[in-house]
Scaffold this motif. Structure first.
Motif, PDB file in Angstrom:
ATOM      1  N   THR A  13       0.818  -1.216   0.000  1.00 45.88           N
ATOM      2  CA  THR A  13       0.000   0.000   0.000  1.00 45.88           C
ATOM      3  C   THR A  13       0.851   1.265   0.000  1.00 45.88           C
ATOM      4  OG1 THR A  13      -1.888  -1.046   1.088  1.00 45.88           O
ATOM      5  CG2 THR A  13      -1.693   1.339   1.317  1.00 45.88           C
ATOM      6  N   GLY A  14       1.830   1.326   0.898  1.00 48.95           N
ATOM      7  CA  GLY A  14       2.689   2.505   0.983  1.00 48.95           C
ATOM      8  C   GLY A  14       3.447   2.749  -0.307  1.00 48.95           C
ATOM      9  N   SER A  15       3.898   1.674  -0.951  1.00 45.20           N
ATOM     10  CA  SER A  15       4.634   1.802  -2.206  1.00 45.20           C
ATOM     11  C   SER A  15       3.729   2.313  -3.324  1.00 45.20           C
ATOM     12  CB  SER A  15       5.243   0.447  -2.598  1.00 45.20           C
ATOM     13  OG  SER A  15       6.151   0.005  -1.606  1.00 45.20           O
ATOM     14  N   PHE A  16       2.471   1.854  -3.357  1.00 49.00           N
ATOM     15  CA  PHE A  16       1.530   2.348  -4.360  1.00 49.00           C
ATOM     16  C   PHE A  16       1.233   3.828  -4.141  1.00 49.00           C
ATOM     17  CE2 PHE A  16      -0.003  -2.180  -5.027  1.00 49.00           C
ATOM     18  CZ  PHE A  16       0.479  -2.254  -6.321  1.00 49.00           C
ATOM     19  N   PHE A  17       1.036   4.227  -2.897  1.00 51.15           N
ATOM     20  CA  PHE A  17       0.827   5.648  -2.599  1.00 51.15           C
ATOM     21  C   PHE A  17       2.014   6.467  -3.113  1.00 51.15           C
ATOM     22  CE2 PHE A  17      -2.296   4.895   1.071  1.00 51.15           C
ATOM     23  CZ  PHE A  17      -3.344   5.502   0.397  1.00 51.15           C
ATOM     24  N   MET A  18       3.223   6.007  -2.821  1.00 49.37           N
ATOM     25  CA  MET A  18       4.415   6.734  -3.251  1.00 49.37           C
ATOM     26  C   MET A  18       4.480   6.866  -4.765  1.00 49.37           C
ATOM     27  SD  MET A  18       7.637   5.647  -0.906  1.00 49.37           S
ATOM     28  CE  MET A  18       8.674   6.593  -2.006  1.00 49.37           C
TER      29      MET A  18
END
Length: 263
Positions: free
Chosen positions: A166-171
């Motif tokens: 999730t965090g990587s997709f947000f980034m």
């Protein structure tokens, strides 16, 4: 004798889970993807525990480190709160909806599609050498806010419904859509990640699917990892974060391919 052996084995399991939480907090504070380390560790060392309880405990363990990382970024990196705050609200609401839905519909097809999505993200980031190197916002005003709310809703729902990366997709989306550099994208992603994790933790806690003491023990270690990771990200800047991002995406490709097709 048997009781003593079981006690030692339990203590070793807790120690290893705490160690996993430290490394998860370290990675997650920089580029997201801490669940790649923490979730498999929980499932490996506690195979007899209900999956929902392990996922709830993971949220309990991870949210504090993510919050600390977000706070540290906010002290150093300027964020557009007129955009971030509404996006975080949408991430919270849709993460809760996703967590509710996954209790009724298993994410089978999404699990199989995820490796292909991640491969596309990795190839794009690797080929575009300048990708995320400079902070050149594309939108402003209400248009930026509405776009951010759509991103918060979409990825927030994904986090509640399934979750890995999730965090990587947000980034990636903050860099690709909004023109942020990787450091500012990481800071914004942390805030939205806190919103997602809070929503999921409320649901799991209400459902009785959290091992609170184990979660707190892992949380302390996760906070330590987050402090170290966010310090290194702020110190070494965008280039360092970009390299970490690519490494985590490649690891996510391997993990999700195994889970979706080989397991």
């Amino acid at each position: 004798m048997t009781s003593h052996y079981k006690s030692n084995a339990l203590n070793m399991d807790i120690f290893l889970l705490a160690l996993a939480a430290f490394f998860a907090g370290f990675v997650d504070s920089i580029v997201g993807g801490g669940g790649l380390i923490q979730v498999p560790a929980l499932f490996s060392f506690m195979p007899g525990t209900a999956p929902a309880t392990l996922l709830g405990t993971n949220k309990m363990a991870g949210i504090w480190g993510t919050t600390v990382a977000a706070t540290r970024y906010m002290k150093t990196v300027s964020l557009r709160w007129s955009m971030v705050a509404p996006a975080a609200f949408m991430a919270f609401a849709f993460s809760f909806a996703g967590a509710f839905l996954v209790t009724h519909i298993p994410p089978t097809y999404l699990r199989k599609a995820l490796p292909f999505i991640l491969v596309a993200v990795a190839i794009y980031t690797f080929k575009k050498k300048e990708f995320g190197a400079d902070n050149k916002p594309v939108f402003s005003g209400s248009k930026e806010t509405y776009m951010a709310m759509l991103v918060g809703a979409g990825i927030g729902f994904y986090d509640g419904f399934f979750g890995p990366g999730t965090g990587s997709f947000f980034m990636f989306l903050f860099v690709r859509i909004f023109g942020y550099d990787f450091l500012r994208a990481s800071a914004a992603a942390k805030v939205l990640n806190v919103a997602c994790n809070t929503a999921a933790l409320i649901w799991f806690g209400y459902s009785g699917h959290v091992l609170w003491m184990l979660g707190l023990t892992m949380a302390v270690c996760g906070v330590g990892g987050s402090i170290l990771g966010s310090h290194l990200a702020i110190k070494h800047g965008t280039s360092f974060v970009r390299k970490m991002f690519l490494g985590v995406v490649v690891a996510l490709i391997c993990k999700t391919t195994y889970d979706g097709f080989l397991k």
